[in-house]
Design an enzyme around this catalytic site. Structure first.
Site, PDB file in Angstrom:
ATOM      1  N   GLU A 157     -37.044  44.215  40.990  1.00 57.91           N
ATOM      2  CA  GLU A 157     -38.279  44.814  41.233  1.00 57.91           C
ATOM      3  C   GLU A 157     -39.344  44.842  39.839  1.00 57.91           C
ATOM      4  OE1 GLU A 157     -36.691  48.383  44.498  1.00 57.91           O
ATOM      5  OE2 GLU A 157     -36.514  48.797  42.021  1.00 57.91           O
TER       6      GLU A 157
ATOM      7  N   LYS B 286     -37.051  54.016  38.967  1.00 58.11           N
ATOM      8  CA  LYS B 286     -36.829  53.368  39.954  1.00 58.11           C
ATOM      9  C   LYS B 286     -35.220  52.843  39.912  1.00 58.11           C
ATOM     10  CE  LYS B 286     -39.598  50.324  41.736  1.00 58.11           C
ATOM     11  NZ  LYS B 286     -38.801  50.608  43.001  1.00 58.11           N
ATOM     12  N   GLY B 287     -34.613  52.189  40.911  1.00 55.78           N
ATOM     13  CA  GLY B 287     -33.362  51.719  40.522  1.00 55.78           C
ATOM     14  C   GLY B 287     -32.349  52.587  41.632  1.00 55.78           C
TER      15      GLY B 287
ATOM     16  N   ASP C 173     -38.005  56.418  42.825  1.00 54.46           N
ATOM     17  CA  ASP C 173     -37.148  57.449  43.008  1.00 54.46           C
ATOM     18  C   ASP C 173     -37.848  58.867  42.476  1.00 54.46           C
ATOM     19  OD1 ASP C 173     -34.785  56.477  43.950  1.00 54.46           O
ATOM     20  OD2 ASP C 173     -34.994  55.329  42.015  1.00 54.46           O
TER      21      ASP C 173
ATOM     22  N   GLY D  90     -31.631  52.320  44.342  1.00 56.13           N
ATOM     23  CA  GLY D  90     -31.097  51.281  45.116  1.00 56.13           C
ATOM     24  C   GLY D  90     -30.523  50.288  44.477  1.00 56.13           C
TER      25      GLY D  90
ATOM     26  N   ASP E 150     -43.712  48.973  46.927  1.00 49.05           N
ATOM     27  CA  ASP E 150     -42.328  49.331  46.584  1.00 49.05           C
ATOM     28  C   ASP E 150     -42.246  50.885  46.459  1.00 49.05           C
ATOM     29  OD1 ASP E 150     -39.749  49.323  45.817  1.00 49.05           O
ATOM     30  OD2 ASP E 150     -40.077  48.142  43.918  1.00 49.05           O
ATOM     31  N   GLY E 151     -40.995  51.246  46.579  1.00 47.66           N
ATOM     32  CA  GLY E 151     -40.985  52.717  46.600  1.00 47.66           C
ATOM     33  C   GLY E 151     -40.744  53.159  45.186  1.00 47.66           C
TER      34      GLY E 151
ATOM     35  N   THR F  88     -37.607  47.417  47.471  1.00 52.77           N
ATOM     36  CA  THR F  88     -36.351  47.711  48.093  1.00 52.77           C
ATOM     37  C   THR F  88     -36.224  49.225  48.435  1.00 52.77           C
ATOM     38  OG1 THR F  88     -35.103  46.035  47.115  1.00 52.77           O
ATOM     39  CG2 THR F  88     -33.865  47.765  47.453  1.00 52.77           C
ATOM     40  N   GLY F  89     -35.506  49.672  49.365  1.00 47.94           N
ATOM     41  CA  GLY F  89     -35.189  51.202  49.717  1.00 47.94           C
ATOM     42  C   GLY F  89     -35.504  51.519  51.197  1.00 47.94           C
TER      43      GLY F  89
HETATM   44  C1  5RP Z   1     -34.615  50.765  44.603  1.00 50.04           C
HETATM   45  C2  5RP Z   1     -35.450  51.484  44.296  1.00 50.04           C
HETATM   46  C3  5RP Z   1     -36.290  52.235  45.563  1.00 50.04           C
HETATM   47  O1  5RP Z   1     -37.682  51.927  45.353  1.00 50.04           O
HETATM   48  C4  5RP Z   1     -36.016  53.769  45.152  1.00 50.04           C
HETATM   49  O2  5RP Z   1     -34.763  54.025  44.930  1.00 50.04           O
HETATM   50  C5  5RP Z   1     -36.524  54.497  46.244  1.00 50.04           C
HETATM   51  O3  5RP Z   1     -35.848  54.199  47.376  1.00 50.04           O
HETATM   52  P1  5RP Z   1     -35.984  55.265  48.808  1.00 50.04           P
HETATM   53  O4  5RP Z   1     -37.396  54.730  49.383  1.00 50.04           O
HETATM   54  O5  5RP Z   1     -34.819  54.701  49.701  1.00 50.04           O
HETATM   55  O6  5RP Z   1     -36.059  56.674  48.163  1.00 50.04           O
HETATM   56  O7  5RP Z   1     -35.858  51.680  43.114  1.00 50.04           O
HETATM   57  O8  5RP Z   1     -33.875  49.904  43.522  1.00 50.04           O
END
Ligand code: 5RP
Length: 238
Positions: free
Chosen positions: A112, A103-104, A93, A106, A90-91, A36-37
């Site tokens: 996740e 992470k989290g 933070d 979003g 996945d991405g 997500t993200g």
């Molecule tokens: C969502 C996440 C995302 O992977 C994290 O927030 C990174 O988001 P972005 O790619 O928008 O910077 O953990 O719960």
């Protein structure tokens, strides 16, 4: 040299480059976990292009937002995975050189972590601002907590040394109907230990510290990508 999409620049171009590189890992006939993200949104777009060119895969989504976006772009999203997940993308933070992550941001950390822990290979895609060689913890740790007696859960997190703030003063609800509390523990000396300790608190659904859940980091850096392979312990996620 890889060139980013012409229409985007800076951090977004880095996200897109990392995402494009990750699409090359996706093999025909496999099951793919979609994180997500905003970085994953680029992955979904690039993946959809491959699918329209004939790639045949099934995906599992870690959030309603991801599911909606993927389905709109013609990606098959399933709710059951009898044969497991081949690749999770996945991405993050923040991520360090050992693959420890926060992470989290979003709010999707619970799903996740479930998806990552069921995946044979986990690839994390980030822009260059997310890589923290000196350790993670500048970004506050998102923690998903159950609504029941939520203030007492926050108090227990504060007793552990976290400076805590309920996201949107408690108005934020995850896809699971829970709240997020964002906690500042400073730079985290031992991510695995802190992850375990927080997870032990009754009332915590999941913690946004991820350890032993990354095999490959793909980092977008200006006009290029860098890859870091991480060795995962075979002893399970903790
Ligand atoms: C969502 C996440 C995302 O992977 C994290 O927030 C990174 O988001 P972005 O790619 O928008 O910077 O953990 O719960």
């Amino acid at each position: 040299m890889l060139l980013p999409d012409v229409s985007i620049e800076g951090i977004d171009a880095e996200k897109s480059l990392a995402a494009k590189e990750a699409v090359d890992l996706v093999k025909d006939g496999t099951v793919v976990g979609l994180g997500t993200g905003s970085t994953v949104a680029y992955f979904i777009k690039h993946l959809a292009e491959r699918i329209s060119d004939g790639l045949n895969i099934k995906c599992v989504a870690t959030s309603t937002d991801t599911k909606t976006m993927a389905r709109k772009l013609g990606i098959k999203v399933v709710e059951s995975i009898p044969d497991g997940i081949d690749l999770d993308v996945d991405g993050a933070d923040e991520i360090d050189l050992h693959g420890n992550m926060i992470k989290g941001g979003g709010g999707a950390l619970l799903r996740e972590k479930i998806v990552a822990s069921r995946s044979k290979k986990i690839c994390i895609i980030v822009d260059s601002s997310k890589l923290k060689s000196a350790g993670i913890g500048k970004f506050t740790v998102p923690i998903e907590i159950f609504p029941f007696l939520r203030n007492t859960t926050v108090e227990m997190l504060e007793d552990m040394g976290g400076k805590c703030a309920l996201r949107d003063n408690g108005a934020f609800k995850t896809d699971n109907g829970n709240h997020i509390v964002d906690c500042d523990f400073g730079i985290i000396a031992n991510p695995k230990l802190l992850e375990r300790k927080i997870k032990m608190i009754p009332g915590v659904a999941e913690v946004g510290i991820f350890t032993n859940l990354c095999d490959l980091i793909i980092i977008g850096e200006k006009n290029n990508v860098k890859k870091i392979e991480v060795k995962r312990s075979k002893r399970g996620i903790l």
